[in-house]
Design a protein around this motif. Structure first.
Motif, PDB file in Angstrom:
ATOM      1  N   GLU A 185      75.925 -19.752 -10.681  1.00 44.47           N
ATOM      2  CA  GLU A 185      75.903 -18.451 -10.938  1.00 44.47           C
ATOM      3  C   GLU A 185      74.352 -17.859 -10.780  1.00 44.47           C
ATOM      4  O   GLU A 185      74.376 -16.514 -10.281  1.00 44.47           O
ATOM      5  CB  GLU A 185      76.001 -17.985 -12.369  1.00 44.47           C
ATOM      6  CG  GLU A 185      77.598 -18.296 -12.754  1.00 44.47           C
ATOM      7  CD  GLU A 185      78.556 -17.032 -12.210  1.00 44.47           C
ATOM      8  OE1 GLU A 185      78.562 -16.109 -13.044  1.00 44.47           O
ATOM      9  OE2 GLU A 185      79.252 -17.155 -11.131  1.00 44.47           O
ATOM     10  N   ARG A 188      73.989 -17.073  -7.110  1.00 42.52           N
ATOM     11  CA  ARG A 188      75.070 -15.842  -6.729  1.00 42.52           C
ATOM     12  C   ARG A 188      74.259 -14.431  -6.665  1.00 42.52           C
ATOM     13  O   ARG A 188      74.393 -14.106  -7.956  1.00 42.52           O
ATOM     14  CB  ARG A 188      76.275 -16.355  -7.318  1.00 42.52           C
ATOM     15  CG  ARG A 188      77.434 -15.221  -6.780  1.00 42.52           C
ATOM     16  CD  ARG A 188      78.782 -15.459  -7.192  1.00 42.52           C
ATOM     17  NE  ARG A 188      79.273 -16.882  -6.843  1.00 42.52           N
ATOM     18  CZ  ARG A 188      79.586 -17.781  -7.767  1.00 42.52           C
ATOM     19  NH1 ARG A 188      79.130 -17.548  -9.131  1.00 42.52           N
ATOM     20  NH2 ARG A 188      79.876 -19.029  -7.460  1.00 42.52           N
ATOM     21  N   SER A 191      75.679 -11.729  -9.357  1.00 40.67           N
ATOM     22  CA  SER A 191      76.776 -12.510 -10.328  1.00 40.67           C
ATOM     23  C   SER A 191      76.873 -12.052 -11.476  1.00 40.67           C
ATOM     24  O   SER A 191      75.965 -11.218 -12.070  1.00 40.67           O
ATOM     25  CB  SER A 191      76.425 -13.919 -10.366  1.00 40.67           C
ATOM     26  OG  SER A 191      75.249 -13.956 -11.276  1.00 40.67           O
ATOM     27  N   LEU A 193      76.501 -13.428 -14.451  1.00 43.90           N
ATOM     28  CA  LEU A 193      75.118 -13.988 -15.219  1.00 43.90           C
ATOM     29  C   LEU A 193      74.346 -13.220 -15.222  1.00 43.90           C
ATOM     30  O   LEU A 193      73.603 -12.808 -16.172  1.00 43.90           O
ATOM     31  CB  LEU A 193      74.898 -15.381 -14.532  1.00 43.90           C
ATOM     32  CG  LEU A 193      73.996 -16.104 -15.543  1.00 43.90           C
ATOM     33  CD1 LEU A 193      74.978 -16.689 -16.728  1.00 43.90           C
ATOM     34  CD2 LEU A 193      73.408 -17.101 -14.865  1.00 43.90           C
ATOM     35  N   SER A 311      86.112 -13.657 -15.935  1.00 45.75           N
ATOM     36  CA  SER A 311      85.234 -13.666 -14.688  1.00 45.75           C
ATOM     37  C   SER A 311      85.778 -14.497 -13.502  1.00 45.75           C
ATOM     38  O   SER A 311      85.446 -14.208 -12.235  1.00 45.75           O
ATOM     39  CB  SER A 311      83.884 -14.323 -15.089  1.00 45.75           C
ATOM     40  OG  SER A 311      84.263 -15.568 -15.331  1.00 45.75           O
TER      41      SER A 311
END
Length: 336
Positions: A185, A188, A191, A193, A311
């Motif tokens: 995450e 990315r 993301s 997160l 998610s």
């Protein structure tokens, strides 16, 4: 999957946290300064003070309760941060690191990590030149608050984790699985997160709870012991909390804290009264609301999944099919 197979891999540790580089430098002064900012002020001494050194690499990202980083020196080093003031886990992805904490000693390798406590003097007398480690700094108060929530009572003193962390057990592999999600995450862009503080906090709690339930310490037996059932009133409190805001995502410890019992007691109570778990019930409530939105039309499956806290759309579809006997896309097609 062994630790050596991931997260390092054939491409080497430089592929980890590649979007989170803090510094890459040959200067010991620069690496010391950045280590002090990201993790802890530390004495950093090379075994060979006169030889040419490769560039050290530090990559890291911080959250509310955790900082996760990758550290690589490329030469034999001594690292002495003293008392850390936080709980800390090192997971080597290559090489070996001699690790000491409060007189205890262990060698960290790809099969054996290290867990350090806040008040004991920590020193790494030999960080081998081929060693790279994932470093996880965890706020002291966050670990102890989660432990108290799980036990349902106050706890005095530090959590005295054992230093050596056997990464080959099934429980440790589960913990590493959460760490892999966090690393992925962090690399990315855009993301969940980054965009959702609640999602980030949920993953941080998963790492903290997993460490408490996996790594030996004096409270672990109590954490994993069978518990007597809680009163139905505690179950009712949790049901009311979940129904009051079905979009919210609560951790098991948070639900137990709201009910005023330990997490284990709450799980037993749910099994005995509802034949499910608190987390499964929370997921079912979210699924019911998601299905109602799909039946109302006007929303894509992915939009509905994210709106109700799923998610991973593929996992949402699997949960949905298990409960309702059809895929979310099948529900939408029936409306056309």
């Amino acid at each position: 999957m062994t630790v050596s197979a991931y997260p390092g891999g054939a491409a080497g540790p430089a592929t980890l946290l590649s979007k989170r580089q803090v510094c890459r430098t040959r200067s010991l002064e620069v690496i010391r300064e950045n280590l002090g900012t990201v993790f802890y002020p530390a004495r950093v001494d090379p075994a060979d003070r006169h030889g040419e050194r490769p560039a050290s690499l530090l990559a890291a990202a911080g959250g509310r309760d955790l900082t996760v980083g990758l550290l690589w020196f490329g030469s034999d080093m001594l690292i002495d941060p003293g008392a850390l003031g936080a709980y800390h886990v090192n997971v080597p992805v290559s090489g070996s690191v001699a690790s000491e904490c409060g007189g205890r000693q262990s060698i960290a390798t790809v099969r054996r990590g290290a867990v350090f406590t806040p008040r004991d003097h920590t020193v790494l007398p030999r960080w081998s030149k081929d060693a790279a480690q994932i470093c996880v700094k965890i706020r002291k108060s966050a670990v102890e608050a989660e432990l108290e929530a799980l036990l349902g009572r106050p706890v005095a003193g530090d959590v005295d984790f054992e230093l050596g962390f056997d990464l080959g057990t099934a429980q440790a592999q589960s913990w590493l699985g959460v760490l892999r999600v966090v690393l992925d995450e962090l690399d990315r862009p855009g993301s969940l997160l980054e965009s959702s503080p609640g999602y980030r906090h949920h993953l941080e709690l998963a790492l903290i709870t997993g460490l408490l339930c996996t790594q030996p310490h004096r409270f672990r037996a109590e954490l994993i012991a069978e518990q007597p059932p809680a009163r139905p009133r505690t179950v009712k409190r949790v049901l009311e909390l979940i129904e009051s805001d079905p979009r919210a995502t609560h951790s098991l410890a948070g639900l137990a804290r709201h009910a005023g019992v330990s997490a284990r007691r709450l799980q037993v109570a749910f099994r005995e009264t509802l034949q499910t778990t608190p987390m499964a019930h929370q997921r079912r409530v979210k699924l019911d609301h998601a299905r109602a939105e799909l039946l109302a039309g006007g929303h894509s499956t992915a939009d509905v999944a994210y709106r109700w806290g799923f998610s991973n759309p593929g996992r949402f579809a699997a949960y949905y099919r298990e409960v309702y006997g059809e895929c979310p896309s099948d529900t939408l097609r029936r409306l056309t």
